[in-house]
Design a protein around this motif. Structure first.
Motif, PDB file in Angstrom:
ATOM      1  N   PHE A   1       0.887  -1.317  -0.126  1.00 56.47           N
ATOM      2  CA  PHE A   1       0.099  -0.011  -0.085  1.00 56.47           C
ATOM      3  C   PHE A   1       0.902   1.282  -0.061  1.00 56.47           C
ATOM      4  CE2 PHE A   1       0.617   0.773   4.631  1.00 56.47           C
ATOM      5  CZ  PHE A   1       0.863  -0.454   4.902  1.00 56.47           C
TER       6      PHE A   1
ATOM      7  N   THR B   1      -1.574   6.658   3.435  1.00 60.95           N
ATOM      8  CA  THR B   1      -2.036   6.066   4.488  1.00 60.95           C
ATOM      9  C   THR B   1      -2.318   7.174   5.751  1.00 60.95           C
ATOM     10  OG1 THR B   1      -0.642   4.445   3.799  1.00 60.95           O
ATOM     11  CG2 THR B   1      -1.192   4.402   5.986  1.00 60.95           C
TER      12      THR B   1
ATOM     13  N   ASN C   1     -13.587  -0.951   6.937  1.00 64.38           N
ATOM     14  CA  ASN C   1     -13.004  -1.644   5.913  1.00 64.38           C
ATOM     15  C   ASN C   1     -13.802  -2.033   4.859  1.00 64.38           C
ATOM     16  OD1 ASN C   1     -10.668  -3.329   5.329  1.00 64.38           O
ATOM     17  ND2 ASN C   1     -11.514  -5.154   5.995  1.00 64.38           N
TER      18      ASN C   1
ATOM     19  N   THR D   1      -5.331   3.474   2.936  1.00 63.00           N
ATOM     20  CA  THR D   1      -5.071   2.585   3.956  1.00 63.00           C
ATOM     21  C   THR D   1      -5.213   3.385   5.264  1.00 63.00           C
ATOM     22  OG1 THR D   1      -3.801   1.471   2.335  1.00 63.00           O
ATOM     23  CG2 THR D   1      -3.730   0.798   4.545  1.00 63.00           C
TER      24      THR D   1
ATOM     25  N   ARG E   1      -8.225  -2.934   4.040  1.00 66.23           N
ATOM     26  CA  ARG E   1      -7.738  -1.500   3.981  1.00 66.23           C
ATOM     27  C   ARG E   1      -7.649  -0.767   5.459  1.00 66.23           C
ATOM     28  NH1 ARG E   1      -6.047  -2.398   0.332  1.00 66.23           N
ATOM     29  NH2 ARG E   1      -4.627  -1.136   1.285  1.00 66.23           N
TER      30      ARG E   1
ATOM     31  N   LYS F   1      -5.558  -1.385   8.754  1.00 66.60           N
ATOM     32  CA  LYS F   1      -4.789  -2.356   9.621  1.00 66.60           C
ATOM     33  C   LYS F   1      -4.556  -2.029  10.918  1.00 66.60           C
ATOM     34  CE  LYS F   1      -2.901  -3.198   5.329  1.00 66.60           C
ATOM     35  NZ  LYS F   1      -3.000  -4.312   4.692  1.00 66.60           N
TER      36      LYS F   1
END
Lengths: 701, 277
Positions: free
Chosen positions: A319, A324, A351, A362, A473, A475
């Motif tokens: 990613f 992010t 997500n 992300t 997507r 974490k």
């Protein structure tokens, strides 16, 4: 590199400074009594420590704090000195001459207030007699096993004794005002009142004993507030005596305050008294001389977090780190009170939304909640080691390459690109890449958790199935320890970490104030809070479009859990869709709110409480003249008669109601004007009774 | 009963035909429990929750998704269910071979269910109802510390054992239980009283309507009004023996304040008001 605040840079021009010197402080003595003076246990320490400066600015030498004496605290935080006031010295001496140790000094914090510290241990031999006193005065007894309650009785008895001696000497001038925090200090208040000591008393509760217990016990708290049999609830939980001390202090105080509207509602039912004033918790806001320095700090610290992510997610870095976002939640590990349960469910929905929309954004979510661990887990440490190794490899190849290039240029030739990296270099690079092979998924936690099968966060992560898979997507990184700048994993302290993140999420079910979202705001980081949090209520009252200012308020009070969850998901999703430019502008707006959280603004509520207490305890001498209290309005500049109160046609009051281009501009003057329209102080100073609307004061213009 | 429930279905009383075996275990009533297995035939519903005749649901606290307070199976011949309370999907016919196999199991339906769903305990932890949904009232049958901790959260209370709430009789005026003396290993009176209060307020009026003028045994008694009126006014609860101030203080110090009575905060408040004036 912080400099002290320069007055010319004020984000919120609209808030009036408290001009009136309403109290004759030279004829008064103010005491602030708390178990946490020089003694950090919880959040009250932060409150009284940060508030000290403005109080000293107002009261000077006539402000003294009182707390328990602990040798270690005294040695590290206090500078011993002699009391400047003769009456205080004499009162201390009469305790000392009777065998109880009392210490005087200056607390080494900003403001350097005076402190009187009572040595509980030295007075413990009086415990039985004082237990009898308490019983005779109010029919409250204390169980043998509760050390904290017994200590609190000793502390309170010493404080009450001190006040008796002091007021006997002072007679009528100066008058004494005493502000007690929480039930641990409340015994002093109750005993003082039982002996009819002539002083004005204020009691502040920062959370009710029962409230926290009932919420943590999964009661549908806010919808059943009037249905609890509070005596019984306290009795069944073995805290009846503490509850009685709390209620007694509330009952006996001249003025009763809490830290937020929501706590006022709670106090009304749990303590059976409506607070007279809401006294929110402030911070000492430090402004930088460079106006948007905080944006630079965000960038810098974000880079450090990105380094951590590169290591933690090695082998799965498919990613784009530039796209992010870093979300986080932090605080004590109270799974449902802090809303971690709602947050996790919401993340699983987020997500899904991001995947369905095939978003390239992300989100890495950090959970910073201390739990029992057995140090870092190997995978996480290995990740950072691998990253470091790759960096070193890249550096060494770069060195060789650089030398060859240099030599070649010196000879006047462009090097042959196919020969500049020889076979050794390729071998080194291939070996390094091979080391990044990883067959397991990046771990969801950074430490070895003790009892991980019972851990609520981990159990819920398993339930929702977010394991840092490539397709997810969202974490998750659960860091069950306080952050430290010397950590081998993530070498940042809490403040740096917050600055590096994009959004703090605090969907609390029970939060009487909420320093965590407050600190985020002051650092210019947007946050999510709820209307069950004191901070959330405060923002709701003061700001008309809080989302635009980076304060997202989830409704957990009047909606079902599922609806609240969807609302939270929606907030996060729309945040994910912002461009970088939009996020920058939003952070600027968030930072503008910091003045609202400064003690320079919030201190006025404490001043009001003191004035009210004096008017009730010495009605002849101190009048509560409403006209003297400056009208709590957000407008410094009176509006010309021709301008209508609603926003003018050409200027949108809501920053969001604009086209794409407008969002990309940020003009200081426009922002200040929008602030004046959007940010207001509420008219009432006291706690609003439930169900009634705001009544403006008579002279509110 | 039709008034209270949406659907009532009569079930043949299955008998395991193993009376001798069961009689040995001194629980001949277990034969009837196989009737419970018929509940799996309720295929028109997608989810079922089985409530034993002797359970009580209370949703005083907690966000409950179960239906409101009803003493399930108040009248003897209603739904029976398994002695643990799994929400399950009804499955259609329960084949005769299974029934025969079941007859061999000494422990009644529990045994059948356990072997049929032999992987139930381990397969999916979410299928187990949490402890609070199946709280047995007998102290020896439960894990007492858990009861202490979760007791007030209990959503379903299951009166195991031979003595059921309706075996006692209930005095409506003083709100106490009468009847066989309870042995020490026995139930928590709190839940018994709750059962009776509910019976008295919600179910009894309906029963009275049904029966009309016919007398029936409701199990409730009212104290003799004529004789004790004066006494009733003076003390609703029998007064505890008067403790001296010193003794009361000692009770506090042992952590046994009488918070529902003499030491309620109302009384403390009066004491405080005396010096606040």
């Amino acid at each position: 590199m912080r400099l002290s605040r320069s007055l010319s840079i004020t984000s919120l021009n609209g808030l009036p400074l408290w001009e009136e010197e309403s109290l004759p402080v030279q004829d008064l003595l103010l005491f602030e009594v708390s178990w946490e003076v020089t003694n950090k246990v919880g959040g009250i320490y932060t409150v009284i420590q940060t508030k000290a400066k403005i109080t000293v600015d107002e009261w000077g030498e006539n402000y003294i704090m009182m707390g328990p004496y602990y040798e270690h605290n005294f040695k590290t935080q206090v500078e011993k000195c002699e009391p400047p006031n003769q009456a205080i010295k004499a009162a201390m001496d009469s305790l000392i001459n009777n065998g109880c140790q009392v210490h005087f000094g200056r607390w080494l914090i900003e403001g350097s207030p005076y402190v009187i510290l009572f040595d509980i241990g030295s007075a413990a031999w009086n415990l039985d007699r004082w237990k009898g006193d308490l019983w005779n005065a109010c029919s409250i007894g204390l169980p043998y096993h509760d050390r904290e309650a017994n200590d609190s009785l000793i502390f309170g008895s010493l404080v009450a004794w001190f006040f008796k001696e002091l007021t006997d000497q002072l007679q009528d001038k100066p008058n004494v005002v005493a502000h007690f925090h929480e039930w641990q200090a409340g015994t002093g208040l109750v005993l003082s009142r039982s002996r009819k000591i002539p002083m004005a008393t204020i009691f502040t509760t920062h959370a009710t004993l029962l409230g926290r217990y009932l919420c943590a016990g999964n009661a549908d708290f806010y919808n059943n507030l009037d249905k609890f049999n509070i005596d019984q609830e306290a009795g069944e939980r073995q805290i009846y005596h503490r509850y009685c001390l709390e209620r007694a202090a509330v009952h006996c105080a001249h003025v009763f305050t809490t830290v937020s509207q929501i706590t006022a509602v709670e106090a009304n039912h749990m303590l059976h008294r409506q607070p007279d004033v809401v006294t929110p918790n402030g911070l000492n806001v430090r402004k930088f001389s460079a106006m948007h320095e905080f944006q630079n700090l965000h960038s810098m610290n974000k880079g450090k977090i990105q380094e951590f992510v590169r290591g933690h997610f090695y082998g799965h870095l498919d990613f784009n780190l530039e796209k992010t976002l870093f979300f986080f939640i932090a605080g004590r590990y109270e799974f449902s009170n802090k809303g971690a349960d709602l947050f996790l469910e919401s993340l699983s929905r987020l997500n899904y939304l991001l995947r369905v929309h095939k978003s390239d954004v992300t989100v890495v979510v950090f959970f910073i909640m201390p739990a029992k661990t057995n140090n870092f887990n190997v995978e996480s440490l290995k990740g950072q080691a691998v990253r470091k190794q790759l960096w070193d490899t890249a550096q060494s190849v770069k060195e060789k390459f650089g030398k060859k290039l240099y030599e070649s240029l010196l000879r006047g030739e462009i090097p042959d690109m196919s020969k500049i990296l020889d076979r050794d270099d390729f071998t080194i690079m291939k070996r390094a890449i091979y080391a990044t092979q990883r067959h397991s998924l990046p771990p969801v936690t950074t430490h070895n958790m003790l009892d991980d099968s019972a851990d609520p966060i981990l159990s819920n992560i398993r339930r929702i199935g977010l394991f840092n898979a490539r397709n997810d997507r969202v974490k998750i990184v659960f860091h069950p320890e306080f952050l430290s700048s010397t950590s081998p994993l993530l070498p940042m302290d809490y403040e740096e970490f917050v600055r590096g993140c994009h959004l703090g999420v605090f969907p609390s079910y029970y939060e009487p104030w909420g320093y965590t979202p407050g600190e985020c705001t002051v650092m210019g980081i947007p946050s999510v809070t709820t209307n069950l949090s004191g901070f959330g209520c405060f923002m709701e009252e003061h700001v008309s479009e809080p989302s635009e200012y980076g304060i997202y308020i989830v409704d957990r009070r009047f909606r079902s859990a599922d609806e609240s969850c969807n609302q939270l998901t929606q907030f996060m999703f729309s945040f994910c869709q912002k461009s970088r430019r939009q996020r920058i502008i939003q952070r600027n707006r968030t930072e503008r709110l910091s003045d609202l959280l400064d003690w320079r603004y919030l201190g006025r509520f404490y001043m009001y409480a003191r004035h009210l207490a004096l008017s009730r305890s010495f009605p002849g001498k101190f009048k509560m003249d409403h006209l003297n209290i400056a009208p709590t309005q957000g407008f410094r500049y009176p509006r010309p008669a021709s301008v209508p109160p609603s926003p003018s046609a050409s200027l949108h009051s809501t920053p969001h109601h604009s086209d794409e281009e407008d969002d990309d501009t940020y003009d200081e003057e426009e922002e200040a004007e929008r602030d004046r329209q959007n940010i207001k102080a509420p008219f009432t100073l006291g706690a609003e009774p439930e169900g009634k609307s705001n009544q403006p004061l008579e002279n509110g213009n | 009963m039709v008034l209270v429930y949406d659907e009532v279905r009569l079930v043949d009383v299955l008998d395991s035909g193993d009376a001798a075996h069961l009689a040995m275990m001194k629980r001949p009533d277990l034969g009837v429990t196989f009737t419970k297995l018929h509940c799996w035939t309720l295929t028109e519903y997608s989810k079922c929750v089985f409530m034993d005749a002797d359970t009580l649901m209370s949703y005083l606290r907690g966000k409950s998704s179960l239906p409101h307070q009803i003493p399930a199976g108040l009248i003897a011949s209603t739904l029976v269910c398994s002695s643990s309370v799994p929400p399950t999907r009804p499955m259609g016919n329960f084949s005769p071979p299974a029934q025969r196999m079941a007859a061999l199991m000494a422990s009644g339906d529990q045994g059948v269910l356990n072997s049929f769903f032999s992987n139930w305990a381990t397969a999916d932890i979410s299928k187990h109802l949490p402890f609070i949904y199946n709280l047995s009232s007998i102290a020896i049958y439960t894990y007492l510390p858990a009861f202490k901790q979760y007791g007030h959260d209990a959503k379903v209370v299951h009166f195991l054992g031979k003595l059921k709430p309706w075996d006692y009789s209930y005095d409506t005026t003083s709100k106490t239980l009468k009847g066989q003396s309870q042995d020490s290993s026995d139930m928590h009176p709190n839940f018994m009283l709750q059962w009776w209060e509910l019976f008295f307020s919600s179910v009894l009026p309906l029963m009275k309507e049904e029966y009309g003028d016919q007398p029936f045994h409701s199990g409730c008694t009212e104290s003799d009004i004529h004789a004790d009126v004066a006494q009733m006014h003076i003390s609703h609860h029998p007064p505890p023996p008067q403790l001296s101030s010193q003794e009361r203080k000692q009770k506090w110090e042992q952590g046994q304040a009488d918070y529902m009575g003499m030491d309620s905060f109302e009384n403390i408040e009066k004491k405080l008001d005396s010096f606040l004036k």
